[in-house]
Design an enzyme around this catalytic site. Structure first.
Site, PDB file in Angstrom:
ATOM      1  N   TYR A   1      37.544  87.955  27.595  1.00  0.00           N
ATOM      2  CA  TYR A   1      37.141  86.822  26.772  1.00  0.00           C
ATOM      3  C   TYR A   1      36.100  87.133  25.706  1.00  0.00           C
ATOM      4  O   TYR A   1      35.855  86.323  24.820  1.00  0.00           O
ATOM      5  CB  TYR A   1      36.686  85.665  27.670  1.00  0.00           C
TER       6      TYR A   1
ATOM      7  N   PHE B   1      35.049  76.961  37.890  1.00  0.00           N
ATOM      8  CA  PHE B   1      36.184  76.135  37.503  1.00  0.00           C
ATOM      9  C   PHE B   1      37.261  76.962  36.828  1.00  0.00           C
ATOM     10  O   PHE B   1      38.258  76.488  36.395  1.00  0.00           O
ATOM     11  CB  PHE B   1      35.728  74.980  36.592  1.00  0.00           C
TER      12      PHE B   1
END
Length: 410
Positions: free
Chosen positions: A120, A410
């Site tokens: 990322y 999450f």
């Protein structure tokens, strides 16, 4: 060529099948139903090759605590690309659409919890918080260097817990940067779920709160337990797994840790995802008994609108610097800007003067919450310092009393 578009509710099961394929997972019926309900509440983007869903990404509608503010921050989840379509630009297209949507919705930030940390950074995400795993040998009493709060402790039933601990958690978010909001659904389906999603041998959640009857609570701990296992050649003592511990004061925290270490028929307490500056690591009298067994990057942050992100947070000290920023994914963020900030507010405007610091948006995101120091990134060769002391000045202005932290995976 794939088509990037909204994933309708009718395709949620297809999205889950793709995610389970990518993550080598196969949840039972209850877990699958929980994931389906979660995705119903999220925004959803898909990559379609004809009628086939080959890429998927969802986003929680979060707000994130930052110093002095609470900012809109979509939380990415279930990021998946079919193995047949890897290295064909599918993830890049999904990320571009997500950033476009976040920008259009005036979200200064975006966040994710990376399952593969190497991916990322190229999309401008920087590791903004750190978590540690703490383990306590509780085969003997836990000695402490401070006196625990001796107000009463009491158990709260899981079906009553949200009303008791939810408001305390929400108030505590403001005291430490990096913490996303929790909906009642996330509380009930994740934190207070009857069965742990990853370990069915763990007990249902147990909740202990501290405080005088009739008064607001001063802290709580949410934990699960596992009985001892003597079936193998080596006996494994009973386990206490701490999900979350929040306290108003060090003395309250001391009382909760002392209670956990004294639970009957257990010999080990583990707490995953604790802040690196957890007070327990200082007030525990025996650091051979209380050990840090792991450390990892936790929340990955993206500055979607750099100007809004910098001007809407608070600042600990005055600073005036010219930053030269690169951002290949969101060119509107790129350029040379003068940051003038302090306890009274901040301005961030285009500048022509020579830069004091040259850095990528990824590095600025890592520093934004105060958890990564710019001077360390200069030493690592990731930030160029053209004016001596500029990085230290930025660090002083970004500093927070508590390190940013979240355990909300999450």
């Amino acid at each position: 060529m794939v088509d990037i578009r909204e994933v309708p509710e009718a395709d949620i099961d297809r999205a889950l099948e793709l995610a389970y394929l990518v993550f080598n997972d196969r949840p039972e019926k209850e877990g699958r139903e929980r994931h389906h309900a979660l995705l119903e509440r999220c925004s959803r983007i898909g990559a379609y090759d004809g009628d086939t869903l080959v890429g998927f990404m969802a986003a929680h509608d979060f707000r994130l605590s930052v110093p002095g503010a609470d900012l809109r921050c979509p939380g990415l989840t279930f990021v998946s690309v079919a193995p047949t379509h890897r290295r064909r630009g599918v993830l890049t297209a999904l990320m571009a659409e997500q950033l476009r949507r976040a920008s259009a919705a005036d979200s200064p930030l975006a966040a994710l919890w990376a399952s593969e940390a190497a991916i990322y950074g190229r999309f401008g995400y920087g590791g903004a918080t750190t978590g540690v795993t703490i383990e306590i040998d509780s085969t003997r009493p836990l000695p402490l260097r401070i006196a625990p709060d001796r107000r009463p402790l009491r158990l709260v039933a899981p079906d009553e817990a949200l009303a008791v601990i939810g408001p305390f958690h929400e108030a505590a978010r403001a005291g430490r940067a990096g913490r996303p909001t929790r909906s009642p659904e996330r509380w009930s389906q994740e934190w207070l779920a009857e069965q742990d999603e990853d370990d069915e041998e763990l007990s249902p959640p147990r909740i202990i709160v501290l405080g005088d009857p009739g008064e607001p609570i001063a802290g709580y701990v949410l934990y699960r337990t596992k009985p001892e296992d003597d079936s193998g050649p080596v006996r494994t003592p009973g386990l206490v797994r701490v999900e979350e511990l929040e306290a108003d004061t060090p003395a309250v925290a001391a009382a909760l840790w002392e209670c956990l270490a004294a639970l009957d028929l257990t010999g080990r307490v583990t707490a995953w995802g604790r802040p690196a500056d957890d007070p327990l690591l200082h007030f525990a009298a025996d650091r051979d008994q209380v050990r840090v067994t792991g450390q990892f990057p936790a929340l990955w942050l993206r500055l979607v609108d750099v100007r809004a992100a910098l001007t809407e947070r608070s600042w600990a000290a005055p600073v005036e610097l010219v930053l030269e920023l690169t951002d290949v994914r969101l060119p509107a963020n790129a350029g040379r800007f003068r940051l003038k900030a302090g306890p009274g507010g901040a301005a961030y405007e285009p500048a022509r003067a020579a830069p004091d610091l040259v850095l990528d948006v990824r590095e600025l995101a890592a520093c934004y919450l105060g958890g990564t120091r710019a001077v360390e990134l200069v030493a690592a060769g990731l930030v160029a310092e053209h004016t001596p002391g500029a990085a230290a000045a930025l660090d002083a202005a970004l500093r927070t009393d508590l390190l940013p932290h979240t355990s909300d995976e999450f």
